[in-house]
Design an enzyme around this catalytic site. Structure first.
Site, PDB file in Angstrom:
ATOM      1  N   GLY A 199      -7.305 -41.130  -0.072  1.00  0.00           N
ATOM      2  CA  GLY A 199      -7.699 -42.479  -0.572  1.00  0.00           C
ATOM      3  C   GLY A 199      -8.245 -43.582   0.306  1.00  0.00           C
ATOM      4  O   GLY A 199      -7.450 -43.684   1.027  1.00  0.00           O
ATOM      5  N   CYS A 200      -9.156 -44.323   0.366  1.00  0.00           N
ATOM      6  CA  CYS A 200      -9.827 -45.497   1.143  1.00  0.00           C
ATOM      7  C   CYS A 200      -9.070 -46.411   0.685  1.00  0.00           C
ATOM      8  O   CYS A 200      -8.420 -46.775   1.644  1.00  0.00           O
ATOM      9  CB  CYS A 200     -11.172 -45.815   0.669  1.00  0.00           C
ATOM     10  N   TYR A 201      -8.662 -47.117  -0.994  1.00  0.00           N
ATOM     11  CA  TYR A 201      -7.532 -48.217  -0.295  1.00  0.00           C
ATOM     12  C   TYR A 201      -6.278 -46.873  -0.083  1.00  0.00           C
ATOM     13  O   TYR A 201      -5.249 -48.397   0.716  1.00  0.00           O
ATOM     14  CB  TYR A 201      -7.562 -48.287  -1.975  1.00  0.00           C
ATOM     15  N   THR A 243      -5.243 -45.477   2.918  1.00  0.00           N
ATOM     16  CA  THR A 243      -4.890 -45.405   3.435  1.00  0.00           C
ATOM     17  C   THR A 243      -4.997 -47.128   4.251  1.00  0.00           C
ATOM     18  O   THR A 243      -4.214 -47.610   5.682  1.00  0.00           O
ATOM     19  CB  THR A 243      -6.353 -44.983   4.419  1.00  0.00           C
ATOM     20  N   ALA A 244      -5.849 -47.853   3.521  1.00  0.00           N
ATOM     21  CA  ALA A 244      -5.682 -48.938   4.633  1.00  0.00           C
ATOM     22  C   ALA A 244      -4.244 -49.955   4.050  1.00  0.00           C
ATOM     23  O   ALA A 244      -3.365 -50.127   4.279  1.00  0.00           O
ATOM     24  CB  ALA A 244      -6.807 -49.952   3.800  1.00  0.00           C
TER      25      ALA A 244
END
Lengths: 345, 345, 345, 345
Positions: free
Chosen positions: A148-150, A152-153
């Site tokens: 997921g995007c969150y 990953t960060a």
């Protein structure tokens, strides 16, 4: 290599098309979209006029197996768990950008996604595709659950201090700020321009489906089961995620020591850029690229570490990382097709 | 009542003009701006064409004393500490929107503002104007240090749990997100549209001058000296501040108990709106008004409290609260001139 | 081929750097910026961290002549007219993105730019670099006056009907809408986020310096001297220009005939995309690319033609077209280094 | 005076609520919304929490007749033509913000709205509510067809030169730029933040339903039937409309003469602000208010007049003008409830 995309009419699909079209080693062979099948891509995306004029086809596993080497799933939650398993016996590499195979426990998926999970044996077959952390497993996989995007960060931001065992595992707080494109192209009141513009909104406090994904991977890194606080905010921009991560340091260290930890951890990772002291990244500085930029601060007053981690949610947070994973699997240079400079301003 | 504004050409000044113009009990008598003296207000602000056509005058303490009952300082840091003391012996009520008199110690100002402080005896004369918390002192004051925008959102968000002694005082983290108008009208690369749009930036980590202001007032409320982590972010909008505040609960309580604490604490405060469970405010929902909206979440998994507090930085975070303070001093209904509904959308 | 950029710290310079860095035939050899000399590029542009770490140097004609094959001027008005002539005797190809050499008459420049012109003999030496219209002259030139952003969108939009002699030459009205990046990175109140956001402003009515440029080129195309009305608007976005162009048709024609005219005129021009009937382009559909998209409408009720022409002002309106011109001069495929797909969304 | 609103859950309805709530002479008695009946207003609009807590009711003509003096229709096209006629025999004043009764010919409505018209006798009963131009008729009406947003800006911008007979009636071109709120709160892909942000789009060229409305009223003012070109553009902002209007002057006049014409025409109209020479309004300068600001330019080179006319589409273009009309009908000061200063920045 012949690739296909299912969910080609969504933002994740469109971003895969943008990036794969300039990838020298692949050919886009098939675009699939059940909801808009029978239309052509440029009906959905006029910016592709004269560039990619392809039909949007219906899901057809036989045709897929006979024509494709790789299939990307850029579908909403709940789709790939129904469709993807039928391809697992074939030769096709599957890279799933949705959340359906990320959580390795059925119960966890059902609790957080409020939906029936994929079968446990299929969950186990997938490899969690956070490239920098799992490169070796990815290399030998043909079924990737793209992060997921969150997460990953967040995980790229946390990994070095997790591995170095310098923070209190019960103190992790992640304050996420995201552009709206992460919500996809399906119309809803909450994503209308008039609602998002000149506004910041907190949403899904304590219930976001990326929480168990973050916690699962923290456990994979550290062996420790820790609960994190994760709060998400919608801000008036299209692309970009910033995670501001807070954690208590277990002992006194200075910023340079921590920065050195990060530089060392990511010394072979071309997409991770560690900023110098007192230099914190902004989302526009990674716009349209696969970079994850990380900045660090330590407050002497509180003994607390702050990590600023930014990505483009549609690239490193979705399509870009998926292609990075394909590059790893295929044995190509990881930057193939992903070498652009951030658009600025 | 005859009022004047110094710094009338800045955004804080313009907002005072907007609000005071519709205030039934006051008259704008004098607008002062040393940097643009000799121009008229509509040269700076074309939206006031035909509504308020007044000259921008030079600072003149004698003229001020002979003509005004109240003077608002909407000046940048470092100005009021030079000018305001000359009025302290006069009858004039001074309401300072800048940070020059908020910190009650010279050393603290000098450390965080990197500038020489006002004299300690003048610092002591001012009343910190967070209306809901200091109403009684304000009532009897004629010299108000109006709070900063972030401290307003933060302290209103924290006060009930601080007073109830339910959080770990060493665990407070404030993640602030602000629109750009707070940076004022002075041009700089960092505030250009092309730099701010499609971007989120973290700034002044651990060094923001609102940190000592928040800590000072937390100490005033609790008697305890606690260090907080406070991180500020610039997001692509003009108005609005959201503070997402994290703190560890000292004991197990449920959301309804905490919400009841807030409703009770603010039961006489018309500008504070406590949201029901699972309902978190967004900045647009207070746009252009003096409201501070607060939402609460408790995570069982982590035992942590999250508070979402939003204001319009130019109203409750500056001009609106200044006028609210004037209303208190003058004995008028606190809502006089401040009764508008948020602009939505 | 070794290239240099003067004005490397502005937005035009940054866009040249972005595009040239991914151009396979050139090498960025020197970055020049008198105003920020002595700093490094990443001090000005943090998004280039780890990608391009070069010093910003001082203007030095001898060094330039010994090291460079091509020099791009991405300087504000009034700079290249002083500096560029010293290079005209050398072997260096000069591509000037500013307006200093576009107008072929000294008087015209002085009237519209309110500044002394370059010498007439130097004005005559330059080639107006609107690639699609002047490709042959460009091929043999080593001194290009790169067109303005509005003239690029306008002239590409008008050329086919000008050549076909189907519109009333006295009826041309151009209504331009531009993002803010065209105004550059120099701070000014008018370009602050708080002023531009939620706002549309008309500016420089009847006095914009692109008016004589458009009229000069219309005369070059048609042999007729015609006055146009040209109105510019600033809209709240960073990149993109739309010109909505109105003209009276001299005779009754239908949309398909006009569209055929456009398709024929641009049949060899890969960057011009003519939209089908009832399909009008938006600026986001060319974002970050060198495309110019054109849509056509004819109203039977009024006998009037409307042309919608869109570009990315920093690419086809500046850096991209400059590189396209370099490609033409060097004999490379025109799309070299410019083949990206628009970023969408 | 007791008022009701049908369509209270849309943006027009919400703006009526905002403005009527601060109107000293009226009371909001009933909110009607068939699509969200059974919910309460704050379910739809959280910004009204603690301010207006009312149920959204079902359409019930009997209840309406027994409880209300005035009913505002803030409904989409096609609704009021079905519902409003049942109230025409009652005592209730109806103010319709939709387009259903603006066009005085059935055929015109059916051609442009692609829908069956209201009955011709009912069309004839309504008064076109462009207050400044039709004040006398409005005063004696109890059924107002409130003008469209674009026609309001256009007609106020054109009326003085139309009446003075100084422009060529076949030369009128209106280039409209609008914020997104005009499209309402119904979700659609085209109005998503990710599609609108960083984008300008031209839409409905030659087919916008406001074309016949503008032409009808031009004929009412001049007695001449003239076809206009009218092009609409969606720009990335929430509120505001700018119409840039072009027309050929029949004879040579200077700007001051034209400006004098405008000042004279609107000398008794407090909401119309005529800007001085070389001063053109921007939409933010009327934000949230009922002002219409007008600027004028004449080009000697082309003999053409340019008029810049701006409004807030939700106020003077909808709810504000509707209330202004109510004030006229009721014999109150026209500015009652509408006296706010534009929000800036």
């Amino acid at each position: 290599m012949k690739i296909g995309i299912i969910g080609a009419n969504g933002y994740g699909g469109a971003e895969l098309i943008r990036l794969l079209h300039q990838h020298p080693k692949v050919e886009i062979e098939m675009l699939i979209s059940n909801s808009t099948k029978g239309t052509v891509l440029t009906d959905q995306y006029k910016h592709l006029h004269n560039i990619i004029e392809m039909p949007l086809e219906e899901w057809n596993p036989n045709k897929i197996q006979s024509k494709l080497d790789v299939l990307f799933f850029a579908t909403p939650s709940g789709v790939s768990k129904e469709m993807l398993p039928s391809l697992l016996e074939s030769e096709i590499t599957c890279i799933d950008l949705s959340g359906d195979f990320r959580l390795k426990s059925e119960g966890l998926y059902e609790k957080w996604y409020k939906n029936k999970s994929a079968h446990i044996e299929d969950l186990q077959k997938s490899t969690y595709g956070l490239t920098e952390l799992n490169r070796n497993e990815i290399k030998n996989s043909k079924f990737i659950a793209n992060p997921g995007c969150y997460p990953t960060a967040t995980l790229l931001g946390l990994a070095p201090v997790l591995k170095a065992n310098v923070i209190d595992m019960n103190s992790i707080i992640i304050d996420g700020k995201s552009g709206v494109s992460g919500a996809g192209r399906k119309p809803s009141v909450g994503n209308l321009f008039s609602e998002v513009n000149e506004n910041v909104t907190a949403y899904k406090l304590g219930t976001h489906q990326h929480i168990p994904e973050i916690e699962q991977e923290i456990q994979n890194i550290t062996g420790i089961s820790a609960a994190v606080t994760f709060t998400t905010h919608l801000i008036p921009m299209t692309r970009g995620i910033m995670c501001t991560i807070y954690a208590d340091l277990k002992q006194k260290v200075n910023v340079e020591e921590i920065l050195e930890l990060y530089r060392e951890a990511y010394k072979d990772d071309g997409f991770i850029r560690i900023r110098p002291k007192d230099n914190w990244p902004s989302t526009k500085e990674v716009y349209s690229t696969n970079y994850c930029d990380i900045g660090i601060n330590i407050e002497e007053r509180t003994g607390r570490l702050t990590i600023i981690s930014v990505i483009d949610n549609l690239v490193k947070g979705a399509a870009g990382q998926a292609i990075q994973n394909l590059n790893v699997i295929a044995g190509w240079d990881e930057r193939t097709g992903l070498a652009g400079i951030p658009i600025y301003p």
